[in-house]
Design a protein around this motif. Structure first.
Motif, mmCIF file in Angstrom:
data_model
loop_
_atom_site.group_PDB
_atom_site.id
_atom_site.type_symbol
_atom_site.label_atom_id
_atom_site.label_comp_id
_atom_site.label_asym_id
_atom_site.label_seq_id
_atom_site.Cartn_x
_atom_site.Cartn_y
_atom_site.Cartn_z
ATOM 1 N N UNK A 168 51.664 -7.238 3.874
ATOM 2 C CA UNK A 168 50.689 -7.933 4.723
ATOM 3 C C UNK A 168 50.513 -9.409 4.366
ATOM 4 N N UNK A 169 51.074 -9.847 3.243
ATOM 5 C CA UNK A 169 50.878 -11.229 2.794
ATOM 6 C C UNK A 169 51.991 -12.125 3.320
ATOM 7 N N UNK A 170 51.605 -13.307 3.820
ATOM 8 C CA UNK A 170 52.573 -14.280 4.313
ATOM 9 C C UNK A 170 52.826 -15.342 3.247
ATOM 10 N N UNK A 259 55.801 -17.249 -6.038
ATOM 11 C CA UNK A 259 55.588 -15.810 -5.883
ATOM 12 C C UNK A 259 56.514 -15.038 -6.814
ATOM 13 N N UNK A 260 55.916 -14.140 -7.576
ATOM 14 C CA UNK A 260 56.679 -13.330 -8.518
ATOM 15 C C UNK A 260 57.206 -12.070 -7.846
ATOM 16 N N UNK A 272 62.129 -12.062 3.679
ATOM 17 C CA UNK A 272 62.117 -11.593 5.068
ATOM 18 C C UNK A 272 61.499 -12.634 5.987
ATOM 19 N N UNK A 273 62.200 -12.979 7.046
ATOM 20 C CA UNK A 273 61.673 -13.896 8.062
ATOM 21 C C UNK A 273 60.978 -13.069 9.135
ATOM 22 N N UNK A 274 59.668 -13.248 9.232
ATOM 23 C CA UNK A 274 58.890 -12.402 10.129
ATOM 24 C C UNK A 274 58.829 -12.965 11.543
ATOM 25 N N UNK A 275 58.348 -14.214 11.698
ATOM 26 C CA UNK A 275 58.219 -14.823 13.029
ATOM 27 C C UNK A 275 58.123 -16.335 12.874
ATOM 28 N N UNK A 276 58.199 -17.034 14.004
ATOM 29 C CA UNK A 276 58.146 -18.489 13.973
ATOM 30 C C UNK A 276 56.694 -18.984 13.969
ATOM 31 N N UNK A 277 56.509 -20.138 13.341
ATOM 32 C CA UNK A 277 55.206 -20.789 13.358
ATOM 33 C C UNK A 277 54.882 -21.290 14.768
ATOM 34 N N UNK A 278 53.607 -21.340 15.081
ATOM 35 C CA UNK A 278 53.190 -21.848 16.391
ATOM 36 C C UNK A 278 53.410 -23.359 16.492
ATOM 37 N N UNK A 289 57.270 -17.828 9.376
ATOM 38 C CA UNK A 289 56.390 -17.025 8.532
ATOM 39 C C UNK A 289 57.283 -16.129 7.677
ATOM 40 N N UNK A 290 57.136 -16.216 6.367
ATOM 41 C CA UNK A 290 57.909 -15.386 5.457
ATOM 42 C C UNK A 290 57.015 -14.311 4.852
ATOM 43 N N UNK A 291 57.602 -13.178 4.541
ATOM 44 C CA UNK A 291 56.850 -12.097 3.913
ATOM 45 C C UNK A 291 57.779 -11.296 3.019
ATOM 46 N N UNK A 292 57.194 -10.570 2.108
ATOM 47 C CA UNK A 292 57.997 -9.712 1.245
ATOM 48 C C UNK A 292 58.361 -8.450 2.012
ATOM 49 N N UNK A 293 59.510 -7.913 1.707
ATOM 50 C CA UNK A 293 59.981 -6.730 2.420
ATOM 51 C C UNK A 293 59.089 -5.534 2.130
ATOM 52 N N UNK A 294 59.045 -4.612 3.090
ATOM 53 C CA UNK A 294 58.331 -3.368 2.880
ATOM 54 C C UNK A 294 59.216 -2.416 2.105
#
Length: 468
Positions: A168-170, A259-260, A272-278, A289-294
C-alpha cells in the motif's frame, strides 16, 4: 477441515474396497502408542517431524477389533491404577519390534503436494441485479431451462488475479548526486549536478517518507545530509523524535529516507511501476508511482557456465506480461535468454527453471549424479521443498526440510538467537552433509540441487524416479 468429517467420508469410501474399516479416536491411538511402547507413557507426542503422521497410521493398523481393543484398554487402565507395568509394552504380533518405526523415521519421504496454482484462473460469478439472480432468457424474453427443468442463471466470466498485487506504500526515485566534504552537491562547469555512477549509469535510489517517530538515526539513510546533521544535533541536545523541527522551525512529521529491503535496499531497476503521476515532470523517472511488489509469484532461474541469476516476477508484473503475451505459462513470463556479467566474463544464459512455492529439490554435495542409487534413508536427509520465494533483491529462496514440522516460534527456541542468530527460522546459508538444517536460505551460487520435474519425478507413492 475437521478430521472427524474427513474420517466420516473416508470410512464410506474405504468400505467399497476393504471388508473391515474402523474409525479410531485420537485418544485411542495415543493410548496404543504407549501400550505398544512406541511412545514412553510419560512423554508428550512430538510433532516436530512430519513422520508422526505415518507412525500414527502404522499404529492404527495394529489396533485390534472392538471387543479385543476394549479388553486391552480395560486391563491397561487397571494396571495404571495398581502401578503394574511389568506386562508392558506388549507386542501386537510375533516378531514385532521398534525397528519397524525406526525404518519409517529414516526412510519415509514426505510428498508435500503444492496447492493448485489458481493465481490467474478465470473468475465466474452469478450476475445479480438488486441482489437477485438474473436468469437467462431467449429472444422472446422467455426463461431458459436446463435438461432437468431448472432455470439457468446468467454467469459472468473474466480475467482475475488472486493474491496481493502490491503493497500500500508508494515510493519515488531519485538520482544520487555527488557530494563534497561539507555535504554540498557537486556541479560541473555548466552548473549541472554531478551524479554518482554505477556500471556507467546514474545511480538511482528508491526513497520513501518515513514517520519521524519510526526513524532510526544510526541505521536509516536520510537523503538530505544537512537535515540529518540538523536532526542529530537536536537529538544530542535531548529533544525527542516527536519534537524535532526543520530549518524553518516547523515540526518534522516525516523524513525522506532510502527504502530498505531485507538486508539491503530496494533495487531501483526492479521496483514495481504502478501508475503515472497526474502532474508530469520533465524527468521520466519522476512521472511514475512506484511501490514494492506484493506476493512473489515466481523466480526465473538462469544458469550458464559461469554465471547464475534469479529474476523475480510478482503477481502485478506477471498479470501484465501474461496479458501482453497471451499466455500465463510460467516459462512465457520470463525472457528465454539474457546476458550476464560484463567484459570477458559476459555470457548469454538460458532460462533454466521457474521456481514456485512447494516445488521439491534434492541436495547434492559434489555432482548431481551422486543422487542416483541412493536409498530413501540417504535421500531423506537431502529432500527439501521451496517454502518461500524469500528475497527478490538478494536472489534468495527459502527451503524447508521435508520432515520439518516446527513453526517459527519453536525453531527460534530450539536455535537460540545468541548462538545461531535468526538462522533457525530464517534459514541457514550453507549446505553441510554433517548437519540437516531445518531450513536453508540459498542464493544461486549455492543451488547445488536436483529439481523436481526437471531432474526427477516424485510419485504420489513416494517413489523417486530420476531423469538424469
Amino acid at each position: 477441515m475437521d478430521s472427524q468429517l474427513i474420517a466420516k467420508y473416508a470410512f464410506h469410501y474405504l468400505k467399497t474396497v476393504f471388508n473391515r474399516v474402523d474409525v479410531q479416536k485420537g485418544t485411542v491411538t495415543s493410548l496404543f502408542r504407549k501400550i505398544y511402547g512406541v511412545q514412553p507413557k510419560e512423554e508428550v507426542k512430538d510433532r516436530g517431524k512430519h513422520y508422526h503422521h505415518a507412525i500414527d497410521a502404522a499404529v492404527l493398523t495394529l489396533i485390534p477389533k472392538a471387543s479385543e481393543r476394549e479388553a486391552i484398554l480395560q486391563k491397561y487402565f487397571l494396571d495404571i491404577e495398581n502401578s503394574q507395568f511389568k506386562d508392558y509394552p506388549i507386542a501386537p504380533f510375533e516378531g514385532f519390534g521398534h525397528h519397524m518405526f525406526d525404518d519409517i523415521k529414516q526412510k519415509i519421504l514426505i510428498n508435500n503436494v503444492p496447492n493448485k496454482d489458481q493465481a490467474f484462473s478465470h473468475s465466474r460469478k452469478l450476475v445479480r441485479k438488486r441482489g437477485r439472480v438474473v436468469w437467462l432468457r431467449d429472444k422472446n424474453r422467455n426463461l431458459i431451462f436446463d435438461v432437468e427443468g431448472k432455470k439457468v442463471p446468467k454467469v459472468a466470466t473474466g480475467d482475475s488475479v488472486r493474491g496481493q498485487l502490491h503493497l500500500d506504500t508508494f515510493y519515488g526515485k531519485i538520482k544520487v548526486v555527488q557530494r563534497s566534504e561539507n555535504g554540498g552537491p557537486k556541479r560541473d562547469d555548466d552548473g549541472s549536478f554531478l551524479y554518482s555512477q554505477v556500471n556507467g549509469k546514474d545511480e538511482m535510489w528508491v526513497v520513501g517518507r518515513k514517520p519521524i517517530t519510526d526513524l532510526k538515526i544510526d541505521k536509516d539513510v536520510i537523503v538530505d545530509p544537512f537535515i540529518k546533521t540538523h536532526i542529530q544535533n537536536q537529538i544530542a541536545s535531548g529533544i525527542s523524535l516527536s519534537e524535532l523541527r526543520d530549518f524553518n522551525g516547523k515540526i518534522i512529521r516525516r523524513i525522506r529516507v532510502r527504502v530498505k529491503a531485507g538486508r539491503g535496499f530496494l533495487d531501483a531497476d526492479n521496483i514495481t511501476e504502478l501508475k503515472e503521476q497526474t502532474y508530469k515532470s520533465k524527468y521520466d523517472y519522476k512521472n511514475i508511482y512506484y511501490t514494492n511488489s506484493g506476493d512473489n509469484y515466481a523466480f526465473g532461474y538462469y544458469k550458464g557456465i559461469h554465471q547464475r541469476k534469479i529474476v523475480s516476477i510478482n503477481l502485478f508484473e506477471a498479470s501484465k506480461v501474461g496479458k501482453l503475451n497471451g499466455s500465463f505459462k510460467p516459462e512465457d513470463l520470463f525472457e528465454k535468454r539474457i546476458k550476464l556479467g560484463s567484459g570477458k566474463n559476459q555470457e548469454e544464459v538460458d532460462l533454466y527453471h521457474v521456481f514456485f512455492v512447494g516445488q521439491k529439490v534434492l541436495i547434492f554435495y559434489s555432482d548431481i549424479k551422486e543422487l542416483v542409487g541412493l536409498e530413501n534413508s540417504m535421500l531423506s536427509s537431502r529432500l527439501y521443498f521451496v517454502k518461500k520465494l524469500a528475497d527478490a533483491n538478494a536472489q534468495r529462496i527459502l527451503l524447508q526440510h521435508h520432515l520439518e514440522g516446527r513453526d517459527d516460534q519453536k525453531l527460534s527456541i530450539d536455535f537460540p538467537k545468541d548462538v545461531f542468530g535468526t538462522k533457525g527460522k530464517d534459514g541457514f546459508s550453507s549446505i553441510s552433509p554433517d548437519f540437516i538444517a531445518p531450513r536453508l536460505l540459498l542464493t544461486p551460487s549455492n543451488y547445488n540441487f536436483a529439481i523436481e520435474g526437471k531432474d526427477f519425478i516424485f510419485g504420489l507413492d513416494g517413489e523417486i524416479q530420476f531423469k538424469l
